[in-house]
Design a protein around this motif. Structure first.
Motif, PDB file in Angstrom:
ATOM      1  N   ALA A 263      -5.577  12.597  -0.816  1.00 37.27           N
ATOM      2  CA  ALA A 263      -4.742  11.432  -0.501  1.00 37.27           C
ATOM      3  C   ALA A 263      -5.106  10.286  -1.439  1.00 37.27           C
ATOM      4  O   ALA A 263      -6.226   9.774  -1.403  1.00 37.27           O
ATOM      5  N   TYR A 264      -4.162   9.908  -2.282  1.00 37.65           N
ATOM      6  CA  TYR A 264      -4.349   8.769  -3.174  1.00 37.65           C
ATOM      7  C   TYR A 264      -3.805   7.521  -2.470  1.00 37.65           C
ATOM      8  O   TYR A 264      -2.607   7.416  -2.216  1.00 37.65           O
ATOM      9  N   LEU A 265      -4.692   6.599  -2.161  1.00 36.49           N
ATOM     10  CA  LEU A 265      -4.290   5.329  -1.568  1.00 36.49           C
ATOM     11  C   LEU A 265      -4.364   4.243  -2.631  1.00 36.49           C
ATOM     12  O   LEU A 265      -5.445   3.935  -3.138  1.00 36.49           O
ATOM     13  N   ASP A 266      -3.220   3.688  -2.986  1.00 37.37           N
ATOM     14  CA  ASP A 266      -3.163   2.587  -3.949  1.00 37.37           C
ATOM     15  C   ASP A 266      -2.684   1.339  -3.221  1.00 37.37           C
ATOM     16  O   ASP A 266      -1.654   1.362  -2.541  1.00 37.37           O
ATOM     17  N   ILE A 267      -3.435   0.263  -3.373  1.00 38.65           N
ATOM     18  CA  ILE A 267      -3.069  -1.005  -2.750  1.00 38.65           C
ATOM     19  C   ILE A 267      -2.925  -2.049  -3.856  1.00 38.65           C
ATOM     20  O   ILE A 267      -3.843  -2.263  -4.646  1.00 38.65           O
ATOM     21  N   TYR A 268      -1.762  -2.663  -3.896  1.00 42.68           N
ATOM     22  CA  TYR A 268      -1.468  -3.671  -4.912  1.00 42.68           C
ATOM     23  C   TYR A 268      -1.435  -5.049  -4.261  1.00 42.68           C
ATOM     24  O   TYR A 268      -0.688  -5.270  -3.303  1.00 42.68           O
ATOM     25  N   CYS A 269      -2.247  -5.942  -4.794  1.00 43.08           N
ATOM     26  CA  CYS A 269      -2.230  -7.329  -4.326  1.00 43.08           C
ATOM     27  C   CYS A 269      -1.094  -8.050  -5.042  1.00 43.08           C
ATOM     28  O   CYS A 269      -1.141  -8.233  -6.263  1.00 43.08           O
ATOM     29  N   LEU A 270      -0.091  -8.414  -4.286  1.00 37.29           N
ATOM     30  CA  LEU A 270       1.075  -9.089  -4.868  1.00 37.29           C
ATOM     31  C   LEU A 270       0.870 -10.594  -4.950  1.00 37.29           C
ATOM     32  O   LEU A 270       1.431 -11.257  -5.822  1.00 37.29           O
ATOM     33  N   ASN A 271       0.095 -11.130  -4.014  1.00 42.17           N
ATOM     34  CA  ASN A 271      -0.248 -12.554  -4.042  1.00 42.17           C
ATOM     35  C   ASN A 271      -1.595 -12.733  -3.351  1.00 42.17           C
ATOM     36  O   ASN A 271      -1.796 -12.240  -2.235  1.00 42.17           O
TER      37      ASN A 271
ATOM     38  N   ALA B 133       0.845  -1.196   0.000  1.00 44.32           N
ATOM     39  CA  ALA B 133       0.000   0.000   0.000  1.00 44.32           C
ATOM     40  C   ALA B 133       0.876   1.241   0.000  1.00 44.32           C
ATOM     41  O   ALA B 133       1.903   1.291   0.675  1.00 44.32           O
ATOM     42  N   SER B 134       0.459   2.258  -0.762  1.00 54.65           N
ATOM     43  CA  SER B 134       1.175   3.532  -0.762  1.00 54.65           C
ATOM     44  C   SER B 134       0.170   4.681  -0.755  1.00 54.65           C
ATOM     45  O   SER B 134      -0.899   4.591  -1.365  1.00 54.65           O
ATOM     46  N   VAL B 135       0.527   5.750  -0.038  1.00 59.08           N
ATOM     47  CA  VAL B 135      -0.291   6.955   0.016  1.00 59.08           C
ATOM     48  C   VAL B 135       0.527   8.104  -0.539  1.00 59.08           C
ATOM     49  O   VAL B 135       1.646   8.354  -0.091  1.00 59.08           O
ATOM     50  N   LYS B 136      -0.022   8.807  -1.515  1.00 59.82           N
ATOM     51  CA  LYS B 136       0.612  10.003  -2.060  1.00 59.82           C
ATOM     52  C   LYS B 136      -0.357  11.176  -1.927  1.00 59.82           C
ATOM     53  O   LYS B 136      -1.542  11.050  -2.222  1.00 59.82           O
ATOM     54  N   LEU B 137       0.191  12.309  -1.502  1.00 61.78           N
ATOM     55  CA  LEU B 137      -0.624  13.496  -1.271  1.00 61.78           C
ATOM     56  C   LEU B 137      -0.429  14.505  -2.395  1.00 61.78           C
ATOM     57  O   LEU B 137       0.701  14.745  -2.837  1.00 61.78           O
ATOM     58  N   GLU B 138      -1.535  15.100  -2.834  1.00 63.42           N
ATOM     59  CA  GLU B 138      -1.490  16.178  -3.814  1.00 63.42           C
ATOM     60  C   GLU B 138      -2.366  17.318  -3.326  1.00 63.42           C
ATOM     61  O   GLU B 138      -3.402  17.092  -2.696  1.00 63.42           O
ATOM     62  N   VAL B 139      -1.942  18.541  -3.620  1.00 63.67           N
ATOM     63  CA  VAL B 139      -2.731  19.713  -3.241  1.00 63.67           C
ATOM     64  C   VAL B 139      -3.872  19.875  -4.239  1.00 63.67           C
ATOM     65  O   VAL B 139      -3.676  19.775  -5.448  1.00 63.67           O
TER      66      VAL B 139
END
Length: 308
Positions: free
Chosen positions: A154-162, A79-85
């Motif tokens: 806040a963009y939350l992207d979650i990648y299922c790796l397995n 999971a990663s969170v990136k912030l943008e104005v």
């Protein structure tokens, strides 16, 4: 000579026995599972109420403002969170926003085909966003920079790796961990009124800072979930993909850090008893306490690493 052939014969017999068990497992998955349930054990040797080992590693993505890599048995999520104005909407000028996207690339499961989005991905995305907001974990007012003018998206992207079962549970752990790791960057206002982020190693900023220091997001009641598979009189906590493909009825319970029920969702199968639901809730509360300990330990490990 006879003594030499005995071990070889035993090994061959053992191999044949293993092949027969595996063939039976594949051809008759329900009967195979029920034989185990009759002895109150599961095919992976867990007790019925036992969840799989869980690990959380914070800061897995250096380019993100917050991130985490989690493992729930063989299920793995990044999971990663990136912030943008952004400019806040007129109806909520003092709030930020959260956008959640759950990704299931073909590498995560043989059931996901290249070029075709997994049907489950948008369902989990929506469920995650609902839980993160309705639980009170995320206070959108904390994402406000200048009322009516600028706030964080806040963009939350979650990648299922397995994908090996309990995908929503694992995705929620990853989301909570990523927001726990999140550090809100510095921002300034330019002469033209534009709000922009300021790097951490630029010395004294040219423009006045809106927020004086980087800070952590203060979470509210942190939600955790537990999915249970129900088959006849058995309740299996944290099912694997094999168990999910065999059992038709599931209940996912989300509770917050005060043990309040955030949501209960039942998928498939027949009507279940209130006693079964109460047992699922009880297991979810117990699981919540263990997951909170795991998350706390991961934060302590990260803090120690940062001081070294």
């Amino acid at each position: 000579m006879a003594a030499e052939t005995e071990p070889a014969g035993a090994a061959a017999s053992g191999l044949a026995g293993e092949m027969e068990v595996e063939a039976y497992r594949r051809l008759f998955p329900l009967a195979f599972l029920e034989r185990h349930l009759g002895e109150s054990v599961r095919p992976d040797a867990r007790r019925l109420s036992e969840a799989r080992p869980t690990t959380v590693a914070l800061g897995a993505v250096s380019s993100a403002h917050g991130s985490a890599l989690i493992r729930l048995g063989d299920t793995a999520m990044l999971a990663s969170v990136k912030l943008e104005v952004m400019s806040p909407p007129a109806e909520s000028p003092d709030e930020g926003s959260v956008a959640v996207e759950f990704h299931m690339p073909p590498i995560c499961s043989p059931l996901v085909r290249p070029g075709r989005p997994a049907d489950l991905a948008p369902v989990i995305s929506k469920a995650l966003e609902d839980v993160l907001i309705s639980s009170g974990m995320l206070d959108l007012k904390e994402l406000c920079l200048i009322s009516g003018k600028a706030s964080w998206l806040a963009y939350l992207d979650i990648y299922c790796l397995n994908a090996d079962g309990s995908l929503f549970d694992a995705a929620l752990i990853a989301a909570v961990a990523a927001f726990t790791h999140l550090e809100i960057p510095l921002v300034s206002v330019g002469d033209d009124g534009r709000v922009f982020t300021v790097g951490g190693n630029e010395g004294k900023p040219k423009f006045e800072l809106v927020n004086r220091e980087k800070r952590k997001l203060i979470p509210g009641d942190i939600p955790f979930s537990l999915t249970c598979a129900l088959h006849k009189d058995s309740i299996l906590a944290d099912p694997t993909s094999e168990e999910e493909s065999t059992i038709e009825t599931y209940v996912t319970v989300v509770v917050d850090s005060s043990d309040r029920i955030v949501s209960i969702q039942k998928l498939g199968g027949a009507v279940i008893s209130m006693a079964a639901i109460k047992e699922c809730v009880s297991l979810a509360k117990e699981r919540r306490r263990k997951l909170r300990e795991i998350l706390t330990d991961s934060v302590e490990v990260m803090e120690v690493d940062q001081t070294d």
